[in-house]
Design a protein around this motif. Sequence first.
Motif, PDB file in Angstrom:
ATOM      1  N   SER A  25       1.096  -0.984  -0.098  1.00 21.26           N
ATOM      2  CA  SER A  25       0.042   0.373  -0.207  1.00 21.26           C
ATOM      3  C   SER A  25       1.105   0.902  -0.607  1.00 21.26           C
ATOM      4  O   SER A  25       0.636   2.179  -0.428  1.00 21.26           O
ATOM      5  CB  SER A  25      -0.913   0.147   1.219  1.00 21.26           C
ATOM      6  OG  SER A  25      -0.052  -0.595   2.606  1.00 21.26           O
ATOM      7  N   LEU A  42      -2.529  -5.073   1.740  1.00 19.52           N
ATOM      8  CA  LEU A  42      -4.251  -5.477   2.145  1.00 19.52           C
ATOM      9  C   LEU A  42      -4.719  -6.588   1.032  1.00 19.52           C
ATOM     10  O   LEU A  42      -4.377  -6.998  -0.091  1.00 19.52           O
ATOM     11  CB  LEU A  42      -5.303  -4.352   1.611  1.00 19.52           C
ATOM     12  CG  LEU A  42      -4.179  -2.657   1.779  1.00 19.52           C
ATOM     13  CD1 LEU A  42      -4.942  -1.473   1.138  1.00 19.52           C
ATOM     14  CD2 LEU A  42      -4.140  -2.934   3.804  1.00 19.52           C
ATOM     15  N   ARG A  47      -9.110  -4.961   3.740  1.00 17.78           N
ATOM     16  CA  ARG A  47      -8.735  -4.721   5.372  1.00 17.78           C
ATOM     17  C   ARG A  47      -7.107  -5.335   5.569  1.00 17.78           C
ATOM     18  O   ARG A  47      -6.615  -5.887   4.217  1.00 17.78           O
ATOM     19  CB  ARG A  47      -9.351  -6.624   5.746  1.00 17.78           C
ATOM     20  CG  ARG A  47     -10.989  -6.575   5.555  1.00 17.78           C
ATOM     21  CD  ARG A  47     -11.543  -7.280   6.225  1.00 17.78           C
ATOM     22  NE  ARG A  47     -10.777  -8.353   5.341  1.00 17.78           N
ATOM     23  CZ  ARG A  47     -12.325  -9.540   4.643  1.00 17.78           C
ATOM     24  NH1 ARG A  47     -13.307 -10.023   5.371  1.00 17.78           N
ATOM     25  NH2 ARG A  47     -11.862 -10.381   3.987  1.00 17.78           N
ATOM     26  N   VAL A  48      -6.537  -5.045   6.404  1.00 16.52           N
ATOM     27  CA  VAL A  48      -5.220  -5.411   6.557  1.00 16.52           C
ATOM     28  C   VAL A  48      -4.964  -6.764   6.826  1.00 16.52           C
ATOM     29  O   VAL A  48      -5.066  -7.322   7.743  1.00 16.52           O
ATOM     30  CB  VAL A  48      -4.417  -4.825   7.653  1.00 16.52           C
ATOM     31  CG1 VAL A  48      -3.068  -4.499   7.469  1.00 16.52           C
ATOM     32  CG2 VAL A  48      -4.898  -3.241   7.341  1.00 16.52           C
ATOM     33  N   LEU A 168      -9.277  -2.472   8.712  1.00 19.20           N
ATOM     34  CA  LEU A 168      -9.301  -1.415   7.976  1.00 19.20           C
ATOM     35  C   LEU A 168      -8.077  -0.979   8.118  1.00 19.20           C
ATOM     36  O   LEU A 168      -7.652   0.276   9.159  1.00 19.20           O
ATOM     37  CB  LEU A 168     -10.259  -0.884   7.561  1.00 19.20           C
ATOM     38  CG  LEU A 168     -11.566  -1.337   6.456  1.00 19.20           C
ATOM     39  CD1 LEU A 168     -12.270  -0.636   6.663  1.00 19.20           C
ATOM     40  CD2 LEU A 168     -11.201  -2.417   4.931  1.00 19.20           C
ATOM     41  N   PRO A 169      -7.124   0.438   6.888  1.00 21.30           N
ATOM     42  CA  PRO A 169      -6.080   0.875   7.295  1.00 21.30           C
ATOM     43  C   PRO A 169      -6.542   2.027   8.383  1.00 21.30           C
ATOM     44  O   PRO A 169      -5.657   2.613   8.841  1.00 21.30           O
ATOM     45  CB  PRO A 169      -5.547   1.191   5.948  1.00 21.30           C
ATOM     46  CG  PRO A 169      -5.943   0.311   4.806  1.00 21.30           C
ATOM     47  CD  PRO A 169      -7.726   0.364   5.824  1.00 21.30           C
ATOM     48  N   GLY A 189      -6.899  -3.974  -2.816  1.00 18.72           N
ATOM     49  CA  GLY A 189      -7.327  -3.397  -1.572  1.00 18.72           C
ATOM     50  C   GLY A 189      -7.674  -1.375  -2.150  1.00 18.72           C
ATOM     51  O   GLY A 189      -8.295  -0.627  -1.066  1.00 18.72           O
TER      52      GLY A 189
END
Length: 272
Positions: A25, A42, A47-48, A168-169, A189
């Motif tokens: 990312s 992601l 989602r991570v 999430l981030p 993502g």
Amino acid sequence: MPSRTTRSITLTGPDAASFANAQFSSDVLALAPGRWQWSGWLDPKGRVRALLQIARPEDERLVVVPRGGDGEAIANDLRRFVFRSKVKMIVSDVLHIGDGDAVIDMHIREDDSGAIHFGEGHSSLRVGAVRSDDTTNIDAANDDSAWVTRHIEKGYAWLPDAAIDALLPPALSMERMSAVSFNKGCFPGQEIAARLHYLGGHKKHLHVVSSERALQEGLSLCVDGKAVGIVLMCNAASTKPISLVVLDDTAVQADTLDIDDMRLHIVSTFDA
């Protein structure tokens, strides 16, 4: 406090940086040799899957350090996307995490043992093998409370298994850490991450909390039987433990929060 461990993933070859840039990312192509950056991997839903520290010791060599999770499993999944890219991927043996000497912030240093020190200014995070003839490194691996406390206070998460593929981030404050870039092209993502960035709407934030007793990492935090957050890290060595947690905004109405049979005091809150 027991040592934390990880398994790094080394990418080498002329396409190492471009491959990493397409998967992770952060803006890996902007990472200069001798430096490191925060990043993440992601899933398609944003989602991570992995929170990462990426070092670039040389132009065609990247060392990817997962903060939690299984490095071998991450590498195996990454290999499915190599296709024709000229990149080789090697997973290390188990590496220990400990405190290192002062290194310029966001710069790296490799020591004689091959360990990488991720610079944080007045200190560094040492990631490497423990040598039986090196008592300093052994002590660093077995007593990691200093870096754990420092990273909790700075909001640098280490993900327990229960948090992988679950957040999430924005919940991990990844934009604040420059771990997500929206100017570099596509990555898995990206659509979800960009939507949250430009439109907002995410209702989970990262917090430092204190408590009367140590919290179990990976513990689901509940109010009246409803899950409202998760414990990511805890410094259990302190007389008054502090923890890094993710909490739903709706549950945080004051500086003090009653969770199940304990009371949490919010020390600080991090932006997305």
